[in-house]
Design a protein around this motif. Structure first.
Motif, mmCIF file in Angstrom:
data_model
loop_
_atom_site.group_PDB
_atom_site.id
_atom_site.type_symbol
_atom_site.label_atom_id
_atom_site.label_comp_id
_atom_site.label_asym_id
_atom_site.label_seq_id
_atom_site.Cartn_x
_atom_site.Cartn_y
_atom_site.Cartn_z
ATOM 1 N N ASN A 82 106.138 101.239 3.520
ATOM 2 C CA ASN A 82 105.607 99.995 2.945
ATOM 3 C C ASN A 82 105.165 99.138 4.121
ATOM 4 O O ASN A 82 105.988 98.565 4.819
ATOM 5 C CB ASN A 82 106.670 99.270 2.120
ATOM 6 C CG ASN A 82 106.154 97.954 1.535
ATOM 7 O OD1 ASN A 82 105.041 97.535 1.810
ATOM 8 N ND2 ASN A 82 106.980 97.298 0.745
ATOM 9 N N GLU A 104 102.273 99.193 7.538
ATOM 10 C CA GLU A 104 101.250 99.925 8.275
ATOM 11 C C GLU A 104 101.877 100.757 9.383
ATOM 12 O O GLU A 104 102.710 100.261 10.148
ATOM 13 C CB GLU A 104 100.205 98.982 8.877
ATOM 14 C CG GLU A 104 99.064 99.706 9.581
ATOM 15 C CD GLU A 104 97.905 98.794 9.953
ATOM 16 O OE1 GLU A 104 96.764 99.299 10.043
ATOM 17 O OE2 GLU A 104 98.140 97.586 10.151
ATOM 18 N N THR A 157 103.751 106.112 -0.431
ATOM 19 C CA THR A 157 103.694 104.656 -0.536
ATOM 20 C C THR A 157 103.998 104.317 -2.000
ATOM 21 O O THR A 157 104.426 105.180 -2.762
ATOM 22 C CB THR A 157 102.317 104.114 -0.121
ATOM 23 O OG1 THR A 157 101.349 104.474 -1.113
ATOM 24 C CG2 THR A 157 101.896 104.688 1.225
ATOM 25 N N SER A 187 97.715 102.050 5.951
ATOM 26 C CA SER A 187 97.964 100.632 5.683
ATOM 27 C C SER A 187 98.249 100.490 4.196
ATOM 28 O O SER A 187 97.356 100.696 3.364
ATOM 29 C CB SER A 187 96.759 99.777 6.086
ATOM 30 O OG SER A 187 97.023 98.402 5.848
ATOM 31 N N ALA A 188 99.496 100.180 3.865
ATOM 32 C CA ALA A 188 99.899 100.130 2.456
ATOM 33 C C ALA A 188 100.969 99.054 2.263
ATOM 34 O O ALA A 188 102.114 99.343 1.905
ATOM 35 C CB ALA A 188 100.418 101.491 2.006
ATOM 36 N N TYR A 189 100.596 97.815 2.548
ATOM 37 C CA TYR A 189 101.505 96.695 2.301
ATOM 38 C C TYR A 189 101.558 96.426 0.797
ATOM 39 O O TYR A 189 100.512 96.318 0.145
ATOM 40 C CB TYR A 189 101.024 95.436 3.020
ATOM 41 C CG TYR A 189 101.160 95.461 4.516
ATOM 42 C CD1 TYR A 189 102.345 95.069 5.124
ATOM 43 C CD2 TYR A 189 100.100 95.867 5.327
ATOM 44 C CE1 TYR A 189 102.466 95.075 6.517
ATOM 45 C CE2 TYR A 189 100.223 95.885 6.708
ATOM 46 C CZ TYR A 189 101.409 95.482 7.303
ATOM 47 O OH TYR A 189 101.530 95.494 8.675
ATOM 48 N N SER A 190 102.756 96.291 0.255
ATOM 49 C CA SER A 190 102.880 96.040 -1.182
ATOM 50 C C SER A 190 102.296 94.689 -1.571
ATOM 51 O O SER A 190 101.953 94.473 -2.738
ATOM 52 C CB SER A 190 104.356 96.101 -1.595
ATOM 53 O OG SER A 190 105.131 95.157 -0.868
ATOM 54 N N SER A 213 95.220 99.817 -0.488
ATOM 55 C CA SER A 213 95.873 100.726 0.453
ATOM 56 C C SER A 213 94.766 101.542 1.109
ATOM 57 O O SER A 213 93.768 101.864 0.477
ATOM 58 C CB SER A 213 96.862 101.656 -0.259
ATOM 59 O OG SER A 213 97.917 100.914 -0.845
ATOM 60 N N THR A 253 90.280 104.513 0.504
ATOM 61 C CA THR A 253 90.734 103.174 0.140
ATOM 62 C C THR A 253 91.007 103.124 -1.352
ATOM 63 O O THR A 253 90.172 103.538 -2.166
ATOM 64 C CB THR A 253 89.690 102.112 0.506
ATOM 65 O OG1 THR A 253 89.384 102.208 1.901
ATOM 66 C CG2 THR A 253 90.217 100.716 0.206
#
Length: 409
Positions: A244, A246, A263, A278-281, A286, A313
Motif C-alpha cells: 500500500n 509506492e 495491492t 504506485s498504489a496508495y489507497s 494505481s 494505470t
C-alpha cells in the motif's frame, strides 16, 4: 561605470549580476574579488546579508510590491550611509569602528523595514497566512506523527529513527537493520504454522524512505507513506507480498516460485524483473511501470501482460496501457522527481509525502502543468519557494502547514 573597488552596499544591491548570483547561491566571483582585495569586504558582506534576507522574506509578494519594497530598502540603506558620515569634517575619513556601526545600523534598518512592510503586506493582502479559512481549501496531504519507520515481526515491534535504513532478511529469515542483527530467538513452529507464517510488516511514514531485502534476495525501494506486508521467509509455491503505497522492486528470478505483489485491487505476477508500483489507497489511481522483464497484471478478472517501457494505470473508469519514459516514474528512489506535464497538484502531493508536511490547496484545480526536474536534496522551504515562482502560486506557512493560493492569470 563605477569600479567594484569603489562599491558600497547600495551599489552591490543595484547590480543585477550580484543580486542574481547571490539569489542563486553562486558567490564564486565575488568571493574571489574579496579574497584579492578588489572589493570592500564589509560592504560586500552587508549587501550579501540583505539579499539573503530579501530571498527569505518575499516569497509571496507580487512583482509590483517587490519593486516598491526594493526601492524603500535601498533608500533606507542610502540614508543610513549618509547619516553614518555626518558631522565628521571634510576629510571624509572614517575609523574602522565607525564603519562597523554604520554597517550594522544600515543592515538593521533595511531588515526591519523589509520585514515590517512584508508583514503588513501579508496581513492585509493574505489574511489566510495567519487565519486560514478551511472552507476554501482541501487537504491533499497531512503531516504524520510519529515520524519513525516501524518493522513489526511476530514477536516484536522495532522503531527505526534513521533515514533510508536497509532492512534485510537473510535466507533463514534473520532480521538485520543497517547490518546490525536484530537478535530474536527463533520460535518453534508446527507444520501448519510453517505453511502460513505470521507476516511481518514494514511501515515507512511520510518524510522517510527505506530499502527492504527479502530472504530470497529480492529488493524493494520503499517510498514515503508506504506499508509492505511479507513473510520472514517464503514458504510454499509462490512468494507473496502486499503493498500500500509506492515501491520500486528488483525481483530475484525463480521460475518455480513466481513472485506475486498484491495491492488493494491489483495482483501482479512476476518471474524476475524490475518495476515500479504506485498504489496508495488514498489516491484515485494505481500504476505499474515495467522497467525490465515481464509481468502479468490482473484486475477485475482482466489479465494483461506488460512489456518493458509500458505503464498500466487503473482508475474507477477502467484500465489503460501505454508506452512511457520509465525514468520519470522511477527517479524518486535516487532523490529526483521528473515531471513531464504533471498537474501542480500532483507535484505538491508527492512533495508533501516526501517531506512530511501538510499541504492545503484551493478546492478548484489550477490547470497548471509543470515540466522539469526537482532534486530533493534541498529542504521543502527552498523547493516550494522556487516552485512557486515557476508555477505561479503564493503560499503561507504556519506550524509546518502550507496553504497554497493560485495567482490570478
Amino acid at each position: 561605470m563605477k569600479k567594484y573597488s569603489d562599491y558600497k552596499c547600495i551599489d552591490f544591491l543595484e547590480n543585477d549580476a550580484f543580486v542574481k548570483d547571490f539569489s542563486d547561491g553562486d558567490h564564486a566571483l565575488w568571493s574571489k574579488l574579496a579574497a584579492c582585495g578588489e572589493i570592500d569586504i564589509d560592504e560586500y558582506v552587508e549587501a550579501g546579508r540583505l539579499v539573503e534576507v530579501w530571498q527569505k522574506a518575499i516569497p509571496q509578494v507580487d512583482d509590483a510590491n517587490i519593486e516598491r519594497l526594493k526601492t524603500r530598502v535601498l533608500q533606507t540603506i542610502a540614508i543610513g550611509g549618509d547619516e553614518g558620515t555626518r558631522g565628521r569634517g571634510d576629510e571624509g575619513v572614517r575609523g574602522r569602528g565607525d564603519k562597523g556601526v554604520r554597517i550594522a545600523l544600515s543592515i538593521a534598518a533595511g531588515i526591519a523595514l523589509l520585514l515590517g512592510l512584508f508583514y503588513a503586506y501579508t496581513v492585509i493582502n493574505n489574511p489566510e497566512r495567519h487565519e486560514t479559512d478551511y472552507s476554501k481549501y482541501r487537504v491533499i496531504s497531512e503531516q504524520q506523527q510519529p515520524n519513525e519507520i516501524v518493522v513489526i515481526t511476530d514477536t516484536k515491534e522495532l522503531k527505526i529513527s534513521e533515514d533510508n535504513p536497509k532492512v534485510i532478511y537473510n535466507t533463514q529469515g534473520t532480521l538485520q537493520v543497517n547490518n546490525k542483527v536484530i537478535t530474536e530467538k527463533p520460535a518453534k513452529t508446527t507444520l501448519k504454522q510453517a505453511k502460513a507464517p505470521v507476516p511481518n510488516r514494514l511501515h515507512v511514514p511520510y518524510g522517510k524512505q527505506a530499502q527492504l531485502t527479502f530472504s530470497d534476495g529480492s529488493n524493494l525501494w520503499v517510498n514515503s507513506g508506504t506499508t509492505v506486508v511479507y513473510p520472514e521467509t517464503f514458504i510454499g509455491r509462490t512468494r507473496e507480498i502486499y503493498v500500500n503505497g509506492e515501491v520500486y522492486a528488483d525481483i530475484a528470478p525463480d521460475a518455480k516460485k513466481p513472485f506475486v505483489i498484491k495491492t488493494d485491487d491489483i495482483e501482479i505476477n512476476v518471474v524476475g524483473t524490475q518495476l515500479n508500483i504506485s498504489a496508495y489507497s488514498t489516491d484515485n489511481f494505481s500504476r505499474i511501470v515495467l522497467v525490465e522483464g515481464q509481468v502479468s497484471v490482473n484486475r477485475n478478472e482482466n489479465n494483461l501482460k506488460l512489456a518493458p517501457g509500458q505503464a498500466f494505470t487503473a482508475t474507477v473508469d477502467g484500465n489503460t496501457l501505454e508506452m512511457v519514459d520509465t525514468e520519470k516514474y522511477t527517479s524518486w528512489k535516487d532523490g529526483v522527481y521528473i515531471f513531464d506535464g504533471e498537474p501542480i497538484e500532483t507535484i505538491l502531493l508527492k512533495l508533501a509525502r516526501y517531506y512530511n508536511v501538510t499541504v492545503l490547496l484551493p478546492k478548484e484545480d489550477s490547470e497548471t502543468e509543470f515540466f522539469g526536474k526537482l532534486e530533493l536534496k534541498d529542504d521543502f522551504n527552498a523547493i516550494i519557494r522556487n516552485l512557486s515562482d515557476i508555477a505561479a502560486f503564493n503560499y503561507a506557512v504556519k506550524d509546518n502547514q502550507y496553504s497554497i493560493k493560485y495567482r490570478t492569470k
